[in-house]
Design an enzyme around this catalytic site. Structure first.
Site, PDB file in Angstrom:
ATOM      1  N   HIS D 156       0.836  -1.213   0.000  1.00 33.63           N
ATOM      2  CA  HIS D 156       0.000   0.000   0.000  1.00 33.63           C
ATOM      3  C   HIS D 156       0.870   1.263   0.000  1.00 33.63           C
ATOM      4  CE1 HIS D 156      -3.475  -2.547   1.293  1.00 33.63           C
ATOM      5  NE2 HIS D 156      -2.539  -3.162   2.009  1.00 33.63           N
ATOM      6  N   SER D 277      18.807  21.078 -14.305  1.00 35.98           N
ATOM      7  CA  SER D 277      18.188  22.366 -14.544  1.00 35.98           C
ATOM      8  C   SER D 277      19.266  23.406 -14.322  1.00 35.98           C
ATOM      9  CB  SER D 277      17.025  22.558 -13.573  1.00 35.98           C
ATOM     10  OG  SER D 277      16.769  23.925 -13.374  1.00 35.98           O
TER      11      SER D 277
END
Lengths: 481, 481, 481, 481
Positions: D156, D277
């Site tokens: 989960h 970046s």
């Protein structure tokens, strides 16, 4: 997977709407036998390895067998729980008391569910194989009965070469044998025991997965718990095999639908399988085959949906996987009813040899055969083809079928045409001559049918060798923990 | 579609296994109300146009209303027929006698089924719109409550720019508004009456489709019978809309699942919606959201399956189309339970502002903001970006977050950095400054929320204007034939 | 999305194999015009709002227009970059120098790509509408020419009722009008400007998205940047519309393939569109229509693949979305070539009225019409149907078609049959009588054709109103920054 | 399939737009080597069986080998024909003259295309196996290096039990071994020779398919021509295997994307593979893995599209099948680039053991281990679980991780806790103890790695045994006709 509403979860109960949304009981109660069989093997192993006391194991085994018996008798009332696994646990807890808690020792819902699904897929692969074998048997019988019947084969839904009807039956047999092989592959992928990997990482307790494996008749153990609890490859393989088989049944259905149309008129469906109309008694709608074809679309959707559900999930167990149930549990009934009704439908399909023969006598589908006859007389291909092209054009001008062209006319086109060569234009002769491997010639077809028959026997043996749920239940009942 | 087992089909009855295979009763009994409503309108029209006698119409109307009443009371026992339409016919024939035969005047199973399905899809589009509107309402409330909460936005699942939590809620609101518009499109496609085109070509009897249309509240009539009986575009549009909506709910779920993980720690699910564990009381498994995501895969499969079923069919009615039922009838419950549980799940999702704020204070996600601050002071972009790049590298060497860099340090990197410029590195300031349309600035977000609210109201009105089955039943009861 | 190989990324260059794997240039160079148009609008807005100096804007504009001109002249050489957007940037940087860097002010690859894709989808929706309108024009012409031609309609691929051939053309027209409406929906969903939301959260600079929107002729702005950069709903809507249209073309193709088979013999394909065979000159393979049908499968796959790619992604931009390119860029050519070839194929399809008429004269497809004639004489339905059933059975015993039964024979079956009633068994009469809305009667068909014509004109207008890329390029060239 | 534009087709040439639409040359020129190899084998067989003269065969062989040589040298100019098969024919006709016509003796485009596709799929299955084996090798190396590294496993997406990192690598290895087995299945399905069944029904000429089979290294002959020319099962099996493999790579990618997020911080991608970046030098976007996950959606779409194309087709050859090319030819490059880039990406993935260890020390993931330790001391399960539940709750109140709880505190909760029992709460101890088959214990993992290694060797051998196109070309060059 997790407990739903124990006081242990901090004393807070799940909202009823959450329980309703999460519940898969309405679907997975179909997995009851799988769950009981898996639990019987597990508890037997737990007792033998000493992980739980023999007395508790005995009580649990009795409870599980009681559920099976009541289910068989139609008297079982399962509590309304989140899923069938919880429902069985709750039943046990109410009926055998404290021992029931030990059943879940060294087991998690994750490996339990995976085991039930593997048992289910294995069972239904075996049943699908049986269905394929039975259908293959029918195809073979029909093929043997129709070796002398001529029918056009089609490319681009235009008449191509004349073939024997036996060859048409054999073609579908070849496709079904491939489906059988695909289900054998799916069966092998399902024939692996997940039980014993726990929630995700195994256990420190002294379990013995080999014992469980033998009790359940699996061939191997899954390798790694992290992989096992998040894996649905076996489910994909199974729904893929189902989709491919259904697409074959759907394509066969298109042939039947066309052949039984007024325009083709090659065959008729008996009124026992073809829906009629009160005002048009001659009407014989091929609903059975249309439905088979329609269901092939559904099977593709089930596979796609399962793929999309699994796509992009992180490793390990994610509750998303519960959505495999819809596709998985729809597939078994789809397969068995489709294979079975296809047999019924074909049993009531009567071909009309005079109609199918007319379909090959009318046109020029034997032009290649005439050319090959010239070649066999020593002409170069190029020459042979040119001469036959000229002959066909002449026939067309005269409105003659190639099989009906008089010798004199042919020889005016080209003196190379003699009686022997023109004989090749007779559909029956054209069919007889194609004795290359895979061709429609009678000896070639005979070999094809024999091969299909051998394959069908092998598939049947594979199906018989699969330990089936009923047999497992019976044998587990006899085991001593 | 055709009669199943009358003596008229040549005295031959369909085999029971064929009936079982063809039957869709187990599925389409969900269409009972649709069928009754459609039949009530039809019989009323037949009487008004004089196609059948008023007395027979009256008897039929009474029978249909009795079925509706018994169904509501839970006392209805439908005969076990091929489908719900036949079951209703048989019930009528047993209970009102000879008049019942007239109900099928100027009607065929083909246009009857198409009508029931149009009524069904229209109804469920309206219900889906209601569900979307309700969910939008919740999103708006949450957004208004969280305008001041800062949280990282993500690209490539890497932290990108700081945004307000309200902006995150608004993003999902924007997606849901598009879904609403898509359901409006699907609704319009379903809002067309098929009844009256007969089996395929219309009728020579003096029916009036306009009357039926008004009684059933449809906006238009289908144009052409040959097209009508073979068309399932409305069903595709509906399952497509469902799939796209479910994919949005599934993507929202991925955000929730991630945000509630220990690693993110941005939010917690209440124990009422999150499955726990007896041994790990802190565990809060996001099962609800995993299931929503899993079901988005199923919805894609339903659409694909329906597409594959329709693909390649000849024009006109083909029984393959019956296989639309599985996808169609699964979709309504899927939509309504999913929209509803999503609201429940989100209602129990609590964000932790200090945790989400920490997520934007740690790193360098405001570098662009500092550069833009320099630009606003008159620097060229290129220069600004270079300077900020140098500053970020310095921070990295010093292990400093950009929002924590002392003025002195910054000025050593470059004297262009002053207090005002560095202030832009504060996440709250960075968020506040992005007031371009569609940006995360507070006034921009306010406009977004107002727009969503307007759209939600418009969608709500559209849903309310749809004549619903219960209301139609009540109004048809009052009509005079 | 991020810069690929600047020194700024820490001085480390991406591995060439990573660049090769990530590159979409081979696909998205198809988006060059979209990219140039978007950039021209952006830079114009930047200058007008003072975000960048006018002189730089002028230089950038000149560079972009040069690329467009070179591309048109076939002399453009784009650098080999990661994608078309980077290739344009690099070209500019080489050719106009330092100003080029300012083009990316207040813009991110995320909103730039989304803008290019919106422009692309809008353009191709308009082109698809044009193609649909042209095909509708052909269908209408053919329908008007074939009002008197009789042909069987089909249910279950069995002959059902006689209809006019015009009715058959109108049926496909009705389906195509729905497709037109679907493309209008897709067009509206694409008609939204993403540009200006930056990487994900907007900007603090003083841009004006309204200016950009007007320059690009979009109707609205996207609402929220977080939603915008992760949204591919417009792409799904477009590929869905394409799949539904292709499925219609594929079903029409099945009709054509069947009708041109030897068995049906209803129509012939001209040799200019039907592949022949050197030896079988009469052969006319309907390859064009088979390919159309085959491509409908591909279109379904493109939609499914796009759905599966988007499914389960977190909110915001994820690089997975680049995989939209394959499906998106395949769709435009698929649509335009298919719509265009369908027109060509149908233009060379010649129906044989005597053959189609024979198809309705042979059997009992007019039984319902005879029964309705009795009903119009005052008989109760039930009685009428029983009498016709008896008549049909008698015909069958005598080997008579219903349209050929002598009055005397009919009256022996039942005296209710008179000349007027039997006249209804003439196929032409049966067709003429079905004047209910949507029926095959001539006035009804006339209304259908008029409706289709109106709709086609409306769709055409919608297509014309869409600002097209070439026109946008021309108008942007004239703008003053 | 049929000749496109010979004078033989009645003197009418296909319209250029029809040729353009039907053409698959742009795609299937990728099949050039397959086509040459198939033709070389065919012509060799024709000469050996005396079907064509040796001199002609020699000329044809020389022509085919010339094409291969020119293609290798990059100097080949293929004529612009409908498909690669026609292009080769036209080239031969221009370059070797009259002999070229004999190449098509006893062969049709139908069995020729099927042969090329079988050769192609067999080749790419072998290459996929090689890619899988190489990736497995990397996984094994990494696993052996990380046996001591602790990391949480997840259910989960919540932390479940501590495992070794080696166990995580082994999990993906287990999945890839299954993929290898699936490709072996696909390989076997493709390893069948279609050539020799002609257009659909075989031939009357004295060919010998066994000779061709041996020359091409196939294991078997296809059984039946009618089945062979309409069958694309091998293509479905191949695209299915590709989709399942890609879904595994996509799921692995989700793990990597999550693990390299700031929130997890478990691992870092090197700048050589992670896009950065300019302003945020610390940024490492996992584009490679996002693209892999995105491409898994595309692979699902390719399979679905192929299925939809085949669905519902009549038996025999239909031109629809040409649409298999798009999915088939996209799959090879997709597979090879994905497997290769996955290796590159993983090679630059560095785990941070201190971070992953912290993930298992913080919480209560070892609660089960403590309980099992009590059980091993003789406590009943039920008792053990209750006691541990109480301990966990106490820890939670005190803000203590389970691994940090002092003995005194534990004994206050329950005296059953002693040092040995508490030691089980140490993550390292918890991992070490799970030595059940499939568990994360070190000996268990060792066995798993050995098993994977064995499997990889077997897969590698299978791949090596496949006759590859280059080798076939070389060996066919040496054959004497």
């Amino acid at each position: 997977m997790a407990l739903a509403k124990t006081e242990a979860s901090g004393g807070v109960s799940l909202l009823p709407e959450v329980l309703a949304f999460s519940s898969s009981l309405w679907l997975d109660k179909q997995l009851l036998t799988e769950d009981l069989v898996g639990s019987l093997a597990h508890v037997t192993m737990l007792a033998r390895t000493g992980v739980i006391p023999a007395a508790d194991a005995k009580a649990i085994r009795k409870g599980l067998l009681d559920i099976a018996a009541q289910s068989k008798a139609g008297t079982l009332e399962l509590p309304d729980e989140e899923d069938v696994h919880m429902a069985v646990e709750t039943w046990l807890s109410k009926n055998i008391g404290a021992s029931s808690g030990l059943l879940h020792s060294a087991r998690s819902r994750n490996d339990q569910v995976a085991t039930d699904l593997h048992l289910h897929v294995r069972e239904h692969c075996a049943r699908a194989l049986e269905g394929i074998v039975a259908l293959l048997g029918d195809l073979l019988t029909r093929a043997h009965q129709s070796k002398e019947v001529l029918i056009p084969s089609y490319t681009h839904r235009q008449r191509a070469m004349p073939v024997s009807l036996a060859y048409w039956w054999a073609a579908w047999g070849a496709a079904l044998v491939r489906d059988g092989e695909l289900f054998v592959h799916a069966l092998q992928q399902a024939d692996v025991l997940p039980l014993g990997v726990g929630a995700i990482a195994g256990t420190s307790l002294g379990i013995d997965r080999e014992t469980t494996r033998k009790l359940l008749g699996f061939s191997r153990l899954t390798l790694n718990g992290l992989d096992t609890v998040g894996d649905r490859d076996f489910a994909l393989d199974y729904t893929y095999a189902a989709a491919r088989l259904m697409v074959h049944l759907g394509r066969l259905s298109t042939d039947v639908i066309d052949f039984t149309s007024q325009e083709f008129g090659f065959a008729t469906l008996g009124g026992e399988v073809a829906c009629g109309s009160s005002m048009m008694p001659q009407k014989r709608n091929p609903d059975v085959f249309e439905l088979l074809r329609g269901k092939s679309g559904r099977a593709i959707g089930n596979l796609t949906g399962l793929f999309a559900t699994v796509k992009g999930l992180p490793g390990g167990y994610n509750r998303d996987l519960q959505e495999d149930r819809a596709a998985l549990l729809e597939t078994g009934p789809l397969l068995h009813s489709s294979l079975s009704i296809c047999r019924v439908g074909l049993a009531h399909l009567t071909f009309h040899p005079e109609k199918t023969r007319a379909g090959v006598e009318d046109g020029f589908t034997q032009a290649t055969d005439v050319a090959e006859a010239l070649v066999k007389k020593g002409l170069a291909f190029r020459e042979a083809y040119k001469k036959v092209g000229a002959l066909v054009r002449r026939c067309q001008e005269d409105g003659l079928a190639l099989s009906k062209v008089p010798l004199a006319v042919a020889q005016k086109v080209d003196p190379a045409f003699d009686e022997q060569v023109l004989a090749a234009a007779q559909p029956a002769a054209a069919v007889k001559a194609k004795e290359s491997e895979g061709g429609t010639g009678p000896r070639s077809v005979e070999r094809q049918l024999a091969w299909i028959s051998d394959k069908a026997q092998a598939l049947s043996k594979t199906a018989r060798d699969v330990p089936r749920l009923d047999a497992l239940l019976a044998s587990l009942e006899k085991e001593q923990p």
